[in-house]
Design a protein around this motif. Structure first.
Motif, PDB file in Angstrom:
ATOM      1  N   ALA A 251      93.268  84.955  64.079  1.00  0.00           N
ATOM      2  CA  ALA A 251      94.203  84.209  63.229  1.00  0.00           C
ATOM      3  C   ALA A 251      95.583  84.847  63.215  1.00  0.00           C
ATOM      4  N   ALA A 252      96.596  83.992  63.069  1.00  0.00           N
ATOM      5  CA  ALA A 252      97.971  84.472  62.943  1.00  0.00           C
ATOM      6  C   ALA A 252      98.158  85.109  61.566  1.00  0.00           C
ATOM      7  N   ASP A 253      99.236  85.887  61.424  1.00  0.00           N
ATOM      8  CA  ASP A 253      99.485  86.616  60.183  1.00  0.00           C
ATOM      9  C   ASP A 253      99.583  85.692  58.979  1.00  0.00           C
ATOM     10  N   GLN A 254     100.225  84.522  59.154  1.00  0.00           N
ATOM     11  CA  GLN A 254     100.440  83.632  58.012  1.00  0.00           C
ATOM     12  C   GLN A 254      99.302  82.646  57.815  1.00  0.00           C
ATOM     13  N   ALA A 255      98.281  82.706  58.658  1.00  0.00           N
ATOM     14  CA  ALA A 255      97.170  81.762  58.544  1.00  0.00           C
ATOM     15  C   ALA A 255      96.192  82.221  57.472  1.00  0.00           C
ATOM     16  N   LEU A 256      95.494  81.263  56.881  1.00  0.00           N
ATOM     17  CA  LEU A 256      94.437  81.567  55.912  1.00  0.00           C
ATOM     18  C   LEU A 256      93.100  81.282  56.578  1.00  0.00           C
ATOM     19  N   ALA A 257      92.269  82.314  56.697  1.00  0.00           N
ATOM     20  CA  ALA A 257      90.920  82.164  57.234  1.00  0.00           C
ATOM     21  C   ALA A 257      89.949  82.090  56.069  1.00  0.00           C
ATOM     22  N   ALA A 258      89.066  81.092  56.076  1.00  0.00           N
ATOM     23  CA  ALA A 258      88.170  80.880  54.943  1.00  0.00           C
ATOM     24  C   ALA A 258      86.795  80.448  55.425  1.00  0.00           C
ATOM     25  N   ARG A 259      85.790  80.792  54.627  1.00  0.00           N
ATOM     26  CA  ARG A 259      84.452  80.244  54.812  1.00  0.00           C
ATOM     27  C   ARG A 259      84.297  79.131  53.792  1.00  0.00           C
ATOM     28  N   VAL A 260      84.167  77.896  54.264  1.00  0.00           N
ATOM     29  CA  VAL A 260      84.181  76.745  53.368  1.00  0.00           C
ATOM     30  C   VAL A 260      82.809  76.106  53.204  1.00  0.00           C
ATOM     31  N   GLY A 261      81.810  76.629  53.899  1.00  0.00           N
ATOM     32  CA  GLY A 261      80.454  76.111  53.781  1.00  0.00           C
ATOM     33  C   GLY A 261      79.483  77.141  54.307  1.00  0.00           C
ATOM     34  N   GLY A 262      78.221  76.751  54.477  1.00  0.00           N
ATOM     35  CA  GLY A 262      77.215  77.693  54.941  1.00  0.00           C
ATOM     36  C   GLY A 262      77.600  78.391  56.228  1.00  0.00           C
ATOM     37  N   GLU A 263      77.747  77.600  57.320  1.00  0.00           N
ATOM     38  CA  GLU A 263      78.172  78.171  58.600  1.00  0.00           C
ATOM     39  C   GLU A 263      79.480  77.539  59.081  1.00  0.00           C
ATOM     40  N   GLU A 264      80.251  77.015  58.110  1.00  0.00           N
ATOM     41  CA  GLU A 264      81.500  76.332  58.442  1.00  0.00           C
ATOM     42  C   GLU A 264      82.693  77.167  57.992  1.00  0.00           C
ATOM     43  N   PHE A 265      83.674  77.252  58.876  1.00  0.00           N
ATOM     44  CA  PHE A 265      84.865  78.052  58.637  1.00  0.00           C
ATOM     45  C   PHE A 265      86.106  77.181  58.777  1.00  0.00           C
ATOM     46  N   ALA A 266      87.195  77.629  58.158  1.00  0.00           N
ATOM     47  CA  ALA A 266      88.458  76.904  58.227  1.00  0.00           C
ATOM     48  C   ALA A 266      89.585  77.867  58.502  1.00  0.00           C
ATOM     49  N   TRP A 314      98.594  67.807  59.426  1.00  0.00           N
ATOM     50  CA  TRP A 314      98.844  67.021  58.221  1.00  0.00           C
ATOM     51  C   TRP A 314      99.957  66.003  58.460  1.00  0.00           C
ATOM     52  N   GLN A 315      99.746  64.799  57.969  1.00  0.00           N
ATOM     53  CA  GLN A 315     100.767  63.765  58.010  1.00  0.00           C
ATOM     54  C   GLN A 315     101.428  63.693  56.650  1.00  0.00           C
ATOM     55  N   ARG A 316     102.719  63.849  56.604  1.00  0.00           N
ATOM     56  CA  ARG A 316     103.431  63.904  55.324  1.00  0.00           C
ATOM     57  C   ARG A 316     103.110  62.684  54.460  1.00  0.00           C
ATOM     58  N   GLY A 317     102.768  62.982  53.211  1.00  0.00           N
ATOM     59  CA  GLY A 317     102.445  61.923  52.271  1.00  0.00           C
ATOM     60  C   GLY A 317     100.956  61.699  52.075  1.00  0.00           C
ATOM     61  N   GLU A 318     100.111  62.206  52.975  1.00  0.00           N
ATOM     62  CA  GLU A 318      98.677  61.977  52.823  1.00  0.00           C
ATOM     63  C   GLU A 318      98.071  63.012  51.882  1.00  0.00           C
ATOM     64  N   SER A 319      96.896  62.705  51.386  1.00  0.00           N
ATOM     65  CA  SER A 319      96.225  63.586  50.442  1.00  0.00           C
ATOM     66  C   SER A 319      95.515  64.725  51.166  1.00  0.00           C
ATOM     67  N   ALA A 320      95.166  65.736  50.389  1.00  0.00           N
ATOM     68  CA  ALA A 320      94.421  66.864  50.952  1.00  0.00           C
ATOM     69  C   ALA A 320      93.056  66.403  51.457  1.00  0.00           C
ATOM     70  N   ASN A 321      92.411  65.488  50.734  1.00  0.00           N
ATOM     71  CA  ASN A 321      91.105  64.982  51.164  1.00  0.00           C
ATOM     72  C   ASN A 321      91.187  64.273  52.504  1.00  0.00           C
ATOM     73  N   SER A 322      92.227  63.459  52.679  1.00  0.00           N
ATOM     74  CA  SER A 322      92.402  62.743  53.937  1.00  0.00           C
ATOM     75  C   SER A 322      92.640  63.709  55.093  1.00  0.00           C
ATOM     76  N   PHE A 323      93.453  64.730  54.828  1.00  0.00           N
ATOM     77  CA  PHE A 323      93.750  65.763  55.830  1.00  0.00           C
ATOM     78  C   PHE A 323      92.467  66.484  56.244  1.00  0.00           C
ATOM     79  N   TYR A 324      91.686  66.904  55.263  1.00  0.00           N
ATOM     80  CA  TYR A 324      90.466  67.654  55.543  1.00  0.00           C
ATOM     81  C   TYR A 324      89.428  66.776  56.246  1.00  0.00           C
TER      82      TYR A 324
END
Length: 350
Positions: A251-266, A314-324
């Motif tokens: 990951a880049a320095d400004q990126a956020l690495a996360a575990r968002v599920g059992g074996e799923e990462f973001a 991300w498309q400007r104006g869309e929701s976080a749910n739509s993006f994800y």
């Protein structure tokens, strides 16, 4: 770690937060402190907007509102152990504030007594200008000065102790806050931290069309259930930690690495182009696939671990749910396209 303030800066935030806390109807405890610390430090825009809305036209926060703000914008629901830790920290903070208030009241009383003594000494000097009177008054003045000096020394010692206790409590609150946003197994950000950062990233995204919008990479370990069934959950946890470490390294320095599920990462990339995000995802995929993981002291390597990935912007104006959800559809396409691959899904094609 979410908080990067040094001691001087965090002390400024403390001084700004405490007066705001005392004006509310909620008790003074770490939950309230966390809300107002993030408000005055301006590190949590959604929280700040919610606080301003709740306190418009002079309104104040009650206990229920404070906890609701904390749960929605800062931390996860508290377990019984978390609640006990919160109670302990709350009692500590209240104890420190009580000590400071008592010290200030005592200092005020000493100052008032000294002021009365000064007035009496002046009256004595004016009413009896004899040399003996002058000597007696000067001696009393000297004694009074020593007493007030001693009282101030005690106050300084008490305030120093209070500062130390506040520093300790602040560190404990920050530690608890950090742990609430960290996945215990992998050390990555957890889903709560990811959602908060995603919201903040979208809020702070540049309005200019020529500037890059955030990109999101989702990854899911292939056949992870089979790994658990074949080698046990302990080895499955080892796989998760190794993939998480690979994610951190790539990951880049400004990126956020996360575990968002059992074996799923973001991987949230605030400033990368879609092409850069695709290259990063491909690097992560190939690095994981090239590795071999040994099981404990067993010298033989198991079959290779692979990861499927989906990438979108991300498309400007869309929701976080739509993006994800679009990133999740890209990941789903990789899973059904043979696994161990990267699929890019643009907003216009979704």
């Amino acid at each position: 770690m979410r908080y990067h303030d040094n001691i001087a800066r965090s002390t400024e935030h403390l001084r700004a937060a405490l007066p705001l806390m005392t004006r509310q109807r909620a008790a003074l405890h770490p939950i309230s402190y966390a809300v107002w610390y993030e408000f005055v430090s301006a590190i949590n825009p959604p929280l700040s907007q919610a606080v301003l809305k709740h306190t418009a036209q002079g309104a104040t926060l009650d206990e229920a509102q404070t906890w609701a703000l904390y749960r929605e914008h800062i931390g996860e629901s508290l377990s019984s152990s978390d609640a006990e830790e919160s109670r302990r920290l709350s009692e500590g903070l209240v104890r420190v504030l009580d000590t400071m208030a008592a010290s200030a009241a005592e200092a005020g009383q000493e100052t008032a007594r000294f002021d009365n003594s000064l007035n009496n000494w002046v009256e004595q000097l004016l009413s009896s200008p004899s040399q003996q009177t002058h000597q007696d008054v000067l001696q009393e003045l000297l004694n009074g000065t020593r007493e007030i000096r001693g009282a101030m020394a005690v106050l300084q010692s008490q305030l120093a102790q209070s500062r130390h206790e506040i520093s300790t409590l602040r560190d404990e609150v920050q530690k608890a806050r950090s742990e609430a946003l960290t996945d215990a197994l992998t050390g990555l950000a957890n889903r709560r931290a990811f959602d908060q950062q995603l919201s903040a990233c979208m809020s702070n995204s540049p309005a200019q069309a020529q500037q890059e919008a955030p990109c999101l990479v989702l990854g899911d370990i292939d056949f992870f259930k089979r790994i658990n069934d074949s080698f046990g959950h302990g080895f499955g946890d080892q796989v998760l930690r190794i993939v998480a470490q690979t994610l951190k390294n790539v990951a880049a320095d400004q990126a956020l690495a996360a575990r968002v599920g059992g074996e799923e990462f973001a991987l949230l990339l605030p400033t990368a182009s879609l092409g850069q995000a695709q290259l990063l995802a491909e690097k992560l995929r190939s690095t994981v696939a090239a590795g071999r993981i040994r099981r404990g002291n067993v010298a033989q390597d198991i079959e290779r671990v692979t990861i499927s990935m989906g990438v979108t912007q991300w498309q400007r104006g869309e929701s976080a749910n739509s993006f994800y959800e679009r990133a999740d559809r890209a990941l789903y396409a990789s899973k059904h396209g043979g696994r161990n691959c990267v699929t890019v899904l643009e907003a216009q094609a979704a």
